[in-house]
Write a protein that holds these residues in place. Structure first.
Motif, mmCIF file in Angstrom:
data_model
loop_
_atom_site.group_PDB
_atom_site.id
_atom_site.type_symbol
_atom_site.label_atom_id
_atom_site.label_comp_id
_atom_site.label_asym_id
_atom_site.label_seq_id
_atom_site.Cartn_x
_atom_site.Cartn_y
_atom_site.Cartn_z
ATOM 1 N N ASP A 170 0.633 -1.124 0.202
ATOM 2 C CA ASP A 170 -0.052 -0.058 -0.039
ATOM 3 C C ASP A 170 0.902 1.177 0.176
ATOM 4 N N ALA A 171 1.999 1.126 0.756
ATOM 5 C CA ALA A 171 3.081 2.208 0.797
ATOM 6 C C ALA A 171 3.450 2.596 -0.561
ATOM 7 N N LEU A 172 3.865 1.437 -1.376
ATOM 8 C CA LEU A 172 4.106 1.783 -2.664
ATOM 9 C C LEU A 172 3.320 2.156 -3.895
ATOM 10 N N ASN A 173 1.952 1.814 -3.391
ATOM 11 C CA ASN A 173 0.947 2.222 -4.481
ATOM 12 C C ASN A 173 0.880 3.873 -4.153
ATOM 13 N N ILE A 174 0.977 4.385 -2.822
ATOM 14 C CA ILE A 174 0.934 5.856 -2.753
ATOM 15 C C ILE A 174 2.099 6.578 -3.472
#
Length: 382
Positions: free
Chosen positions: A274-278
């Protein structure tokens, strides 16, 4: 027959730290390349666990390797006081015991790999093939590394040239030292960058990382302060990703109190995907730390930098020697942490369309897959 590595470290797993993610990610790609890896680490925290299903779930990987917690009846992680002294004593004693146990009870691998200076020292004394990956320096570490590298079968990986230079190792041993920076994990990136990012009225700025480092602020208040300026909050939106969540809540409360919530969001600790999606949905990535920590100023090679580059972000960074020694640092817009004008100017520079992104071939060279290949070649080169 597979090449074999025993990875011995004083880290603990599972954990949410960047260093634990880095170790597991590197092991994953070594396994994919055909190397048989066994990971050994201390059972020094309540959450320490060597159940492979627990590790796979925490770090989100599928590869199989051997993981084993070794006994750790020592003060570090158990006592609340004299933490630094407890760490030094426990690290030394555990490393000595672990090396003796592994040499006595396990078959000898082709190579031992470690992020522990004491493990490196004791394996070097035993004349084992051992590679130490050095991420930062202390006076004691310099002594241990300089003594260990003299052994015929000892090698050294440094994250950047500054670490290698500060070790002051005699030129005689240059062939036993390799500079291999960090990298990004391709498994967690999903977007097709042959397509342009969606246009947005505001440029999307992101910070990803722990909100405190070595118990101190990361300097994020300096970023928040510039959002008092109309020219900033009307043109840039900021997302802050990271924990611990109690610190994230305090930061979020402060932002709401200052009526900046329309331009700044704090989302707290996120899983890695999820962090890398941001990151993938942002335009500008920030590298920032407070002054006063030698590791941050001189030696750090942050994972998020390579993740920003993979996500096709422009990067703004506090003007530290460590950041200037990063690969492709010529594409970074640097700023003075103590100057609001300098930070605003760096953001302005990062919006300049003339600043080119990396070529696809250059980005692939920054991947952990490429890094694992370099590590493997260096480890098994006789």
């Amino acid at each position: 027959m597979n090449k074999t590595i025993h990875y011995i470290t004083y880290q603990t797993f599972p954990a949410n730290t960047a260093n634990s993610i880095q170790s597991i990610s590197n092991i994953k790609y070594l396994v994919r390349s055909g190397v048989s890896v066994k990971l050994f680490y201390p059972e020094r925290e309540k959450q320490s666990n060597d159940d492979m299903s627990v590790l796979k779930n925490h770090y989100d990987f599928k590869e199989d390797f051997h993981a084993e917690c070794l006994e750790h009846k020592l003060p570090f992680g158990k006592v609340k006081y004299f933490n630094k002294l407890a760490y030094l004593y426990s690290h030394l004693v555990w490393s000595r015991r672990a090396v003796k146990e592994l040499l006595r009870e396990h078959s000898t691998p082709d190579v031992f790999f470690t992020r522990s200076d004491w493990v490196y020292y004791f394996l070097s004394l035993s004349n084992q093939h051992v590679v130490f990956e050095c991420h930062q320096l202390t006076y004691l570490r310099k002594l241990l590394v300089n003594r260990s590298i003299k052994r015929d079968k000892s090698k050294l990986i440094c994250l950047n040239q500054a670490i290698a230079d500060d070790l002051r190792i005699p030129q005689l041993y240059d062939s036993k030292i390799k500079i291999i920076p960090n990298g990004y994990d391709e498994d967690f990136f999903e977007r097709d960058y042959s397509k342009e990012k969606k246009l947005n009225k505001k440029k999307r700025v992101v910070f990803v990382g722990n909100l405190k480092r070595f118990g101190k602020s990361r300097g994020l208040n300096n970023i928040i302060d510039i959002y008092e300026s109309k020219s900033i909050y009307e043109r840039f939106e900021l997302t802050i990703v990271g924990g611990p969540n109690n610190v994230a809540k305090e930061l979020k409360d402060e932002i709401e109190k200052r009526k900046l919530a329309n331009s700044i969001s704090v989302v707290g600790q996120q899983n890695r995907r999820d962090a890398l999606n941001i990151i993938e949905n942002s335009d500008i990535g920030i590298l920032i730390n407070e002054k006063g920590n030698k590791h941050s100023e001189l030696y750090t090679s942050p994972l998020k930098y390579y993740e920003y580059l993979r996500g096709k972000l422009k990067v703004v960074a506090v003007d530290f020697p460590s950041h200037k020694s990063l690969m492709f640092s010529d594409k970074i817009a640097f700023f003075d942490l103590e100057s609001r004008e300098s930070l605003i100017n760096a953001l302005e520079i990062s919006t300049n369309e003339d600043i080119s992104f990396l070529e696809e071939s250059e980005i692939k060279e920054l991947s952990l897959e490429a890094r694992a290949a370099k590590i493997s070649n260096f480890c098994f080169l006789q």
